[in-house]
Design a protein around this motif. Structure first.
Motif, PDB file in Angstrom:
ATOM      1  N   TYR A 259      19.850 116.859  31.838  1.00  0.00           N
ATOM      2  CA  TYR A 259      19.533 118.032  32.661  1.00  0.00           C
ATOM      3  C   TYR A 259      18.044 118.374  32.552  1.00  0.00           C
ATOM      4  CZ  TYR A 259      19.315 122.744  34.486  1.00  0.00           C
ATOM      5  OH  TYR A 259      18.955 123.853  35.213  1.00  0.00           O
ATOM      6  N   LEU A 260      17.533 118.439  31.340  1.00  0.00           N
ATOM      7  CA  LEU A 260      16.126 118.808  31.155  1.00  0.00           C
ATOM      8  C   LEU A 260      15.185 117.782  31.769  1.00  0.00           C
ATOM      9  CD1 LEU A 260      16.287 120.272  27.552  1.00  0.00           C
ATOM     10  CD2 LEU A 260      15.598 121.493  29.632  1.00  0.00           C
ATOM     11  N   GLU A 261      15.536 116.525  31.697  1.00  0.00           N
ATOM     12  CA  GLU A 261      14.660 115.506  32.264  1.00  0.00           C
ATOM     13  C   GLU A 261      14.746 115.443  33.784  1.00  0.00           C
ATOM     14  OE1 GLU A 261      14.786 111.860  30.063  1.00  0.00           O
ATOM     15  OE2 GLU A 261      14.305 112.917  28.217  1.00  0.00           O
ATOM     16  N   LYS A 262      15.867 115.851  34.342  1.00  0.00           N
ATOM     17  CA  LYS A 262      15.998 115.883  35.807  1.00  0.00           C
ATOM     18  C   LYS A 262      15.350 117.136  36.389  1.00  0.00           C
ATOM     19  CE  LYS A 262      18.566 112.202  36.390  1.00  0.00           C
ATOM     20  NZ  LYS A 262      18.019 110.997  36.952  1.00  0.00           N
ATOM     21  N   THR A 263      15.196 118.170  35.557  1.00  0.00           N
ATOM     22  CA  THR A 263      14.552 119.416  36.014  1.00  0.00           C
ATOM     23  C   THR A 263      13.183 119.471  35.354  1.00  0.00           C
ATOM     24  OG1 THR A 263      15.658 120.707  34.276  1.00  0.00           O
ATOM     25  CG2 THR A 263      16.759 120.579  36.431  1.00  0.00           C
ATOM     26  N   ARG A 264      12.989 120.469  34.504  1.00  0.00           N
ATOM     27  CA  ARG A 264      11.735 120.601  33.752  1.00  0.00           C
ATOM     28  C   ARG A 264      12.036 121.261  32.423  1.00  0.00           C
ATOM     29  NH1 ARG A 264       7.226 123.455  36.567  1.00  0.00           N
ATOM     30  NH2 ARG A 264       6.053 122.358  34.982  1.00  0.00           N
TER      31      ARG A 264
ATOM     32  N   THR B 210      11.289 123.962  30.987  1.00  0.00           N
ATOM     33  CA  THR B 210      10.878 125.362  31.052  1.00  0.00           C
ATOM     34  C   THR B 210      11.916 126.206  30.322  1.00  0.00           C
ATOM     35  OG1 THR B 210      12.090 125.767  33.099  1.00  0.00           O
ATOM     36  CG2 THR B 210       9.789 125.012  33.311  1.00  0.00           C
TER      37      THR B 210
ATOM     38  N   SER C 256      13.735 128.730  31.394  1.00  0.00           N
ATOM     39  CA  SER C 256      14.976 128.954  32.147  1.00  0.00           C
ATOM     40  C   SER C 256      15.836 127.696  32.180  1.00  0.00           C
ATOM     41  CB  SER C 256      14.671 129.448  33.562  1.00  0.00           C
ATOM     42  OG  SER C 256      13.862 128.525  34.252  1.00  0.00           O
ATOM     43  N   HIS C 257      15.241 126.541  32.408  1.00  0.00           N
ATOM     44  CA  HIS C 257      16.028 125.303  32.412  1.00  0.00           C
ATOM     45  C   HIS C 257      16.549 124.972  31.016  1.00  0.00           C
ATOM     46  CE1 HIS C 257      15.757 124.191  36.572  1.00  0.00           C
ATOM     47  NE2 HIS C 257      14.436 124.316  36.566  1.00  0.00           N
TER      48      HIS C 257
ATOM     49  N   HIS D 179       8.958 113.881  30.381  1.00  0.00           N
ATOM     50  CA  HIS D 179       8.211 114.936  31.089  1.00  0.00           C
ATOM     51  C   HIS D 179       7.028 115.363  30.266  1.00  0.00           C
ATOM     52  CE1 HIS D 179      11.139 116.105  34.400  1.00  0.00           C
ATOM     53  NE2 HIS D 179      11.497 114.933  33.935  1.00  0.00           N
TER      54      HIS D 179
END
Length: 179
Positions: free
Chosen positions: A95-100, A102, A104-105, A179
């Motif tokens: 999840y973190l690698e597909k988003t950012r 941050t 909130s993520h 990231h």
């Protein structure tokens, strides 16, 4: 980064000793430390830390809560939670690698990880203790929800800050972590 993964396996083992006893399953600091590891290190090395932690405990090194270890712990009432740590770390990292990475993520990822761990634990508990589904929920999930969310938020916020500072100091690089 292998050494950093081993270091975080040790951090998880240390946090496992922070416990609040409950009748069947204690509240521990393991999930906080797992969230921290994945939030800081990302999918590959965060998950490697969790896998190493589980393997160390499985071979008998006393890294699980209460300074315990061995296959008997994994096959006991808390085994589902321990087994659930790895899929939780994998999903959090993905999840973190597909988003950012941050705040909130990271909070979302850590709450998802908490839910996965609790789900594995409750399913295991249902079959291990021969409980009904409502009883498995009542004893394996409900007592951990509020504390779990608080640990998830704390791990996410602390992890993002530490990750950013390690990247800024060039102690982590985006080549070694995502990231």
């Amino acid at each position: 980064m292998w050494i950093v993964s081993a270091l975080f396996a040790a951090v998880i083992a240390i946090f496992a000793q922070l416990t609040i006893p409950l009748p069947l399953i204690p509240i521990t600091g393991q999930t906080f430390a797992i969230g921290l590891a994945v939030t800081i290190l990302g999918l590959r090395y965060g998950s490697l830390s969790v896998l190493l932690y589980i393997l160390l405990g499985a071979i008998g090194i006393p890294v699980f809560s209460g300074m315990s270890g061995g296959l008997g712990i994994i096959t006991g009432p808390t085994g589902g939670y321990i087994i659930g740590f790895l899929p939780a770390a994998l999903v959090m990292g993905i999840y973190l690698e597909k988003t950012r990475f941050t705040s909130s993520h990271a909070i979302i990822a850590n709450i998802i990880g908490m839910c996965i761990t609790l789900l594995f634990g409750a399913i295991w508990l249902k079959y291990f203790a021969n409980l009904s589904w409502p009883a498995a929920f009542t004893s394996g999930i409900a007592p951990f929800l509020i504390v779990g969310v608080l640990k998830a938020i704390a791990a996410a916020l602390a992890g993002v800050v530490v990750r950013q500072r390690l990247l800024s100091a060039k102690l982590l690089t985006t080549k070694t972590v995502s990231h």
